[in-house]
Enzyme design. Structure first.
Site, short mmCIF file in Angstrom:
data_model
loop_
_atom_site.label_atom_id
_atom_site.label_comp_id
_atom_site.label_asym_id
_atom_site.label_seq_id
_atom_site.Cartn_x
_atom_site.Cartn_y
_atom_site.Cartn_z
N HIS A 122 37.74 -0.71 52.76
CA HIS A 122 36.48 -1.42 52.95
C HIS A 122 35.59 -1.22 51.72
O HIS A 122 35.86 -0.37 50.87
CB HIS A 122 35.74 -0.89 54.18
CG HIS A 122 35.33 0.55 54.06
ND1 HIS A 122 36.23 1.59 54.14
CD2 HIS A 122 34.12 1.13 53.83
CE1 HIS A 122 35.60 2.74 53.97
NE2 HIS A 122 34.31 2.48 53.78
N ARG B 144 39.65 17.29 56.74
CA ARG B 144 38.77 16.82 55.68
C ARG B 144 37.40 16.54 56.28
O ARG B 144 37.28 15.88 57.31
CB ARG B 144 39.33 15.56 55.03
CG ARG B 144 38.49 15.04 53.87
CD ARG B 144 39.20 13.89 53.15
NE ARG B 144 38.47 13.49 51.95
CZ ARG B 144 37.53 12.54 51.93
NH1 ARG B 144 37.22 11.89 53.04
NH2 ARG B 144 36.91 12.24 50.81
N HIS C 59 37.58 1.07 49.02
CA HIS C 59 38.11 2.43 49.15
C HIS C 59 38.61 2.66 50.58
O HIS C 59 38.31 1.88 51.49
CB HIS C 59 37.06 3.48 48.77
CG HIS C 59 35.75 3.33 49.48
ND1 HIS C 59 34.86 2.30 49.22
CD2 HIS C 59 35.16 4.07 50.46
CE1 HIS C 59 33.79 2.42 49.99
NE2 HIS C 59 33.95 3.47 50.77
N ASP D 75 31.26 -0.72 50.86
CA ASP D 75 30.02 -0.35 51.55
C ASP D 75 28.98 -1.45 51.34
O ASP D 75 28.78 -1.90 50.21
CB ASP D 75 29.49 0.98 51.01
CG ASP D 75 30.45 2.13 51.26
OD1 ASP D 75 31.24 2.04 52.23
OD2 ASP D 75 30.42 3.12 50.51
#
Length: 321
Positions: free
Chosen positions: A193, A260, A250, A195
């Site tokens: 996607h 993570r 990304h 941002d």
């Protein structure tokens, strides 16, 4: 769950920007043109703020699912698990999304055992105020690098008391916990996607997973660095620069061994703000690639799309003609 078949090695060409150096403004412009993404060091965000927030996040995400669900469902604010948005996107991720304005109610976290909502609020506020300042410094350096006056043309949108900025904590558990999946090495944590905001500032722990898409169509893995920040150009900045900067596509792959934790500040303009290419970056009125729109209009449109969709296509002049 979506699994990718191809593994990529670490990419060592991510632009590195030292914010303490005077020539950084030109390097930032180059990075935004070439990658829409860069890494910053000497950022002045106290490690104490980062550690405190990370500690509160770990405390929350380590709670039993039945407890965490008390802080949900995400509306869009609050706790969410695996579901990303409302249009059918899922990933190997759980998250907390909060508004950065002072009215956000942290009492959603009050009934969770061992979690103090006041501690979370204080940790988020300290961290966000420091990262917001860094974001504004970067945006002002960008304006200088582009020879735009005044230099706060971008940063004033984040500084505005009505700025529609949000903060997100993402936790990707080790995906070896999945059952019935033979190869967990490429499980999608968060699908590809861009941002929608102006700028995104990301910090994560030392677990890998983040990938960005290069201009040549190749996905590359970004080496993790818990002491630095990564900066994404958002869709709104792409429009304001009339396509000179590209918002970076990304995604995150889950890690089969380690969890993570990432924290992302999304710097957005006020809802009523008109987003359009800056006149100084156009060769004439007819050279605008985009129709003018308000941030509210774009946000409303973006929320109706899937992660992978090109949200800007509806606002391009070519598409409208």
């Amino acid at each position: 769950m979506v699994i990718l078949s191809k593994q990529t090695s670490f990419f060592n060409g991510v632009p590195l920007i030292d914010l303490s150096k005077p020539d950084s403004k030109n390097l930032i412009v180059n990075a935004c043109e070439e990658f829409g993404f860069f890494k910053v060091i000497n950022h002045d965000v106290p490690m104490e703020f980062i550690s405190k927030l990370e500690s509160e996040a770990i405390k929350f995400f380590s709670s039993p699912l039945s407890e965490k669900l008390k802080a949900g469902p995400a509306d869009p604010f609050g706790y969410g698990n695996k579901q990303i948005g409302t249009n059918g996107d899922f990933g190997w991720v759980e998250h907390i999304l909060v508004s950065t304005n002072s009215e956000f109610n942290y009492q959603k976290f009050a009934s969770i055992l061992g979690v103090n909502p006041e501690n979370i609020r204080a940790a988020v506020n300290d961290y966000v105020s420091a990262v917001k300042k860094m974001s504004c410094d970067i945006l002002e350096m960008l304006a200088e690098g582009l020879n735009i006056h005044p230099r706060n043309v971008f940063s004033k949108l984040l500084m505005d008391e009505n700025s529609d900025s949000v903060f997100r904590l993402n936790h990707y558990p080790p995906c070896s916990e999945t059952e019935g999946v033979n190869d967990n090495s490429n499980l999608i944590g968060f699908g590809e996607h861009t941002d929608p905001q102006i700028i995104s500032i990301l910090r994560s722990n030392n677990t890998s997973g983040l990938q960005i898409l290069l201009k040549d169509g190749h996905w590359i893995s970004v080496p993790p660095d818990e002491h630095s920040f990564f900066v994404n150009v958002g869709d709104s900045l792409q429009v304001m620069t009339n396509g000179r900067f590209k918002s970076v596509k990304h995604r995150v792959l889950a890690n089969s061994v380690k969890s993570r934790l990432s924290m992302i500040y999304f710097g957005g303009p006020p809802l009523s703000e008109k987003i359009a290419p800056l006149p100084s970056l156009m060769e004439g009125e007819d050279s605008s690639l985009y129709k003018e729109f308000t941030w509210f209009e774009y946000k409303k449109s973006a929320y109706k799309t899937r992660l992978v969709d090109n949200r800007l296509i509806h606002f391009e002049k070519i598409a409208a003609s």
